[in-house]
Each structure stands twice: as structure tokens, then as C-alpha cells.
Design a protein around this motif. Sequence first.
Motif, PDB file in Angstrom:
ATOM      1  N   LEU A 112       0.819  -1.206   0.000  1.00  0.00           N
ATOM      2  CA  LEU A 112       0.000   0.000   0.000  1.00  0.00           C
ATOM      3  C   LEU A 112       0.859   1.265   0.000  1.00  0.00           C
ATOM      4  CD1 LEU A 112      -2.852   1.220   0.190  1.00  0.00           C
ATOM      5  CD2 LEU A 112      -2.688   0.992   2.675  1.00  0.00           C
ATOM      6  N   THR A 113       2.059   1.163   0.549  1.00  0.00           N
ATOM      7  CA  THR A 113       2.953   2.317   0.561  1.00  0.00           C
ATOM      8  C   THR A 113       3.227   2.805  -0.848  1.00  0.00           C
ATOM      9  OG1 THR A 113       4.007   1.469   2.555  1.00  0.00           O
ATOM     10  CG2 THR A 113       5.183   3.187   1.367  1.00  0.00           C
ATOM     11  N   ALA A 114       3.417   1.885  -1.787  1.00  0.00           N
ATOM     12  CA  ALA A 114       3.666   2.264  -3.180  1.00  0.00           C
ATOM     13  C   ALA A 114       2.478   3.032  -3.756  1.00  0.00           C
ATOM     14  CB  ALA A 114       3.956   1.023  -4.021  1.00  0.00           C
ATOM     15  N   VAL A 115       1.279   2.586  -3.418  1.00  0.00           N
ATOM     16  CA  VAL A 115       0.072   3.270  -3.900  1.00  0.00           C
ATOM     17  C   VAL A 115       0.028   4.703  -3.390  1.00  0.00           C
ATOM     18  CG1 VAL A 115      -2.451   3.262  -3.835  1.00  0.00           C
ATOM     19  CG2 VAL A 115      -1.197   1.102  -4.037  1.00  0.00           C
ATOM     20  N   ILE A 116       0.313   4.888  -2.121  1.00  0.00           N
ATOM     21  CA  ILE A 116       0.258   6.219  -1.522  1.00  0.00           C
ATOM     22  C   ILE A 116       1.325   7.134  -2.122  1.00  0.00           C
ATOM     23  CG2 ILE A 116       0.528   7.518   0.631  1.00  0.00           C
ATOM     24  CD1 ILE A 116      -0.649   5.065   2.043  1.00  0.00           C
ATOM     25  N   VAL A 117       2.523   6.597  -2.327  1.00  0.00           N
ATOM     26  CA  VAL A 117       3.583   7.394  -2.937  1.00  0.00           C
ATOM     27  C   VAL A 117       3.173   7.840  -4.334  1.00  0.00           C
ATOM     28  CG1 VAL A 117       5.958   7.356  -3.807  1.00  0.00           C
ATOM     29  CG2 VAL A 117       5.430   6.364  -1.574  1.00  0.00           C
ATOM     30  N   ASN A 118       2.588   6.948  -5.114  1.00  0.00           N
ATOM     31  CA  ASN A 118       2.144   7.310  -6.459  1.00  0.00           C
ATOM     32  C   ASN A 118       1.049   8.370  -6.433  1.00  0.00           C
ATOM     33  OD1 ASN A 118       3.837   5.656  -8.053  1.00  0.00           O
ATOM     34  ND2 ASN A 118       2.566   3.869  -7.624  1.00  0.00           N
ATOM     35  N   VAL A 119       0.106   8.233  -5.499  1.00  0.00           N
ATOM     36  CA  VAL A 119      -0.964   9.229  -5.358  1.00  0.00           C
ATOM     37  C   VAL A 119      -0.378  10.586  -5.002  1.00  0.00           C
ATOM     38  CG1 VAL A 119      -2.924   9.926  -3.919  1.00  0.00           C
ATOM     39  CG2 VAL A 119      -2.776   7.578  -4.784  1.00  0.00           C
ATOM     40  N   ASN A 120       0.538  10.599  -4.056  1.00  0.00           N
ATOM     41  CA  ASN A 120       1.124  11.872  -3.629  1.00  0.00           C
ATOM     42  C   ASN A 120       1.931  12.531  -4.738  1.00  0.00           C
ATOM     43  OD1 ASN A 120       0.014  11.827  -1.072  1.00  0.00           O
ATOM     44  ND2 ASN A 120       1.748  10.750  -0.163  1.00  0.00           N
ATOM     45  N   LYS A 121       2.633  11.724  -5.532  1.00  0.00           N
ATOM     46  CA  LYS A 121       3.388  12.291  -6.653  1.00  0.00           C
ATOM     47  C   LYS A 121       2.443  12.819  -7.721  1.00  0.00           C
ATOM     48  CE  LYS A 121       7.048  10.256  -8.224  1.00  0.00           C
ATOM     49  NZ  LYS A 121       7.958   9.208  -8.766  1.00  0.00           N
ATOM     50  N   ARG A 122       1.401  12.072  -8.018  1.00  0.00           N
ATOM     51  CA  ARG A 122       0.462  12.464  -9.079  1.00  0.00           C
ATOM     52  C   ARG A 122      -0.300  13.729  -8.718  1.00  0.00           C
ATOM     53  NH1 ARG A 122      -2.433  14.447 -11.949  1.00  0.00           N
ATOM     54  NH2 ARG A 122      -3.816  13.607 -13.568  1.00  0.00           N
ATOM     55  N   TYR A 123      -0.738  13.831  -7.469  1.00  0.00           N
ATOM     56  CA  TYR A 123      -1.590  14.949  -7.067  1.00  0.00           C
ATOM     57  C   TYR A 123      -0.850  15.999  -6.239  1.00  0.00           C
ATOM     58  CZ  TYR A 123      -5.366  12.048  -8.791  1.00  0.00           C
ATOM     59  OH  TYR A 123      -6.174  11.290  -9.599  1.00  0.00           O
ATOM     60  N   LYS A 124       0.479  15.827  -6.107  1.00  0.00           N
ATOM     61  CA  LYS A 124       1.291  16.764  -5.319  1.00  0.00           C
ATOM     62  C   LYS A 124       0.659  16.975  -3.937  1.00  0.00           C
ATOM     63  CE  LYS A 124       3.264  19.148  -9.303  1.00  0.00           C
ATOM     64  NZ  LYS A 124       2.777  18.146 -10.286  1.00  0.00           N
ATOM     65  N   ALA A 125       0.417  15.848  -3.273  1.00  0.00           N
ATOM     66  CA  ALA A 125      -0.317  15.857  -2.006  1.00  0.00           C
ATOM     67  C   ALA A 125       0.502  15.181  -0.916  1.00  0.00           C
ATOM     68  CB  ALA A 125      -1.652  15.131  -2.191  1.00  0.00           C
ATOM     69  N   HIS A 126      -0.104  15.098   0.265  1.00  0.00           N
ATOM     70  CA  HIS A 126       0.473  14.362   1.403  1.00  0.00           C
ATOM     71  C   HIS A 126      -0.634  13.488   1.967  1.00  0.00           C
ATOM     72  CE1 HIS A 126       4.049  16.822   1.119  1.00  0.00           C
ATOM     73  NE2 HIS A 126       3.285  17.884   1.098  1.00  0.00           N
ATOM     74  N   ALA A 127      -1.110  12.586   1.125  1.00  0.00           N
ATOM     75  CA  ALA A 127      -2.303  11.800   1.439  1.00  0.00           C
ATOM     76  C   ALA A 127      -2.019  10.713   2.461  1.00  0.00           C
ATOM     77  CB  ALA A 127      -2.857  11.169   0.154  1.00  0.00           C
ATOM     78  N   GLY A 128      -3.075  10.345   3.187  1.00  0.00           N
ATOM     79  CA  GLY A 128      -3.034   9.218   4.102  1.00  0.00           C
ATOM     80  C   GLY A 128      -4.231   8.326   3.820  1.00  0.00           C
ATOM     81  N   ILE A 129      -4.569   7.477   4.774  1.00  0.00           N
ATOM     82  CA  ILE A 129      -5.640   6.503   4.605  1.00  0.00           C
ATOM     83  C   ILE A 129      -6.730   6.733   5.648  1.00  0.00           C
ATOM     84  CG2 ILE A 129      -6.237   4.049   4.807  1.00  0.00           C
ATOM     85  CD1 ILE A 129      -4.776   4.657   2.257  1.00  0.00           C
TER      86      ILE A 129
END
Length: 206
Positions: free
Chosen positions: A183-200
Motif C-alpha cells: 500500500l505504501t507504493a500506492v500512496i507514494v504514487n498518489v502523492n506524486k500524481r496529485y502533489k499531495a500528502h495523502a493518508g488513509i
Amino acid sequence: MRVAVVGGTGGFGLALAKRLAEAGYEVVVGSRDAERAAAAAATVGVEGATNADACRAASLVILATKAEAAVATAAGLSDAIGTTPVLSVAAELTFASDGVSPTTEATSVASRIRDVVDAPVVAGLHSLAARNLGGDAPPEEDALVCGDDADAKAAVLELAGRITSGRAIDCGPLASARALEGLTAVIVNVNKRYKAHAGIRVTGVR
């Protein structure tokens, strides 16, 4: 509870140490070098020690080294850890031009750590970013935890619930660590794509 953050001089380790201290835990940051540990620990107002000394005095050991060093570090500290519960937060990732992917290893880092220590191993906190942990307030997200030993998992779930403003979610046996680490890979990709600091956040759970 006294918590040892092994390999705690990195960004995630120090952010976690800071949040744990603010949550009321007694924290010692570990490093291979005692002076480096003391200097880094002082920046977040906690103790510093060698990794081995930190483990010997702890009620919980958190392995916060880089993923590629986690299993070897645990093996080298096995005697110092003894039967003290271990929390693995590592996730092996593969970086490529098209994004980040989970490791192709057949087993999780946490499972491989369990094979080299005599202590119960719990996996969790993979979705919490250093930046979010080290902020002015606990991150507004849930923390996911899994493990086979009921007492060790309960201690980690309590800890996770105190360092976030979300919930600590029991995700079942240690076998689930493979998914949590991925899941860490998913979050890293989301944060890179949306320039965010997302969590779950897990919905539908009370």
C-alpha cells in the motif's frame, strides 16, 4: 512504555520519535553510532543511544531503518531485542520512470524479520508519512496494523491510536503485512500524481 526507535536518525524515525514523545511515551532513538544518536535525538527532545542499548531497555522496538537494511539490522540485534515485541514499519519499493511499485519479494519485510528474531513481530504505520507525523498536530488519518501475537498487536494498536487523530485499525494476521507494505507504493504514487500528502481513512468501521 519505553519505545526504542532503531535507525531513528532518519526522517521517518525522528518524526515518529517526536510524535511518540508528545503522546507520552518514553522514547530512545537508536543508531549504530551513539554520538550521532544523541545529536539527532536532541532535536526532538528524546534520548539517544546505540541501537543495541536502545533495544535492551525497551518495552517495544520499532525498526525504522531503510527497508533494505531492516532484516539484517533485526538479525544483528536479535540478542539485544530478546523477546521484546518488534514493530516493522518498512516497505520495499521499486522506483521507475512510470511510478513506484511494491517489491517482487514473495514475503513481506515483517515476515522476514520474524524469521530472524525470537520476539513477536507486528507490522504497521506504513501509510503514515514522515511529513505528516512530524507536523504540528497528529495526522488526520487511520493507522493500519497487523500481527499474530495478540498482546504485541494490542500494544501497537494503542500506540498507533495515540499518534494519529484517526483510528488504529486491526488488519488481521501478520500475513496481511504483504498488502500493507504494498500500500505504501500506492500512496507514494498518489502523492506524486496529485502533489499531495495523502493518508488513509477506512470507512464503515466504528
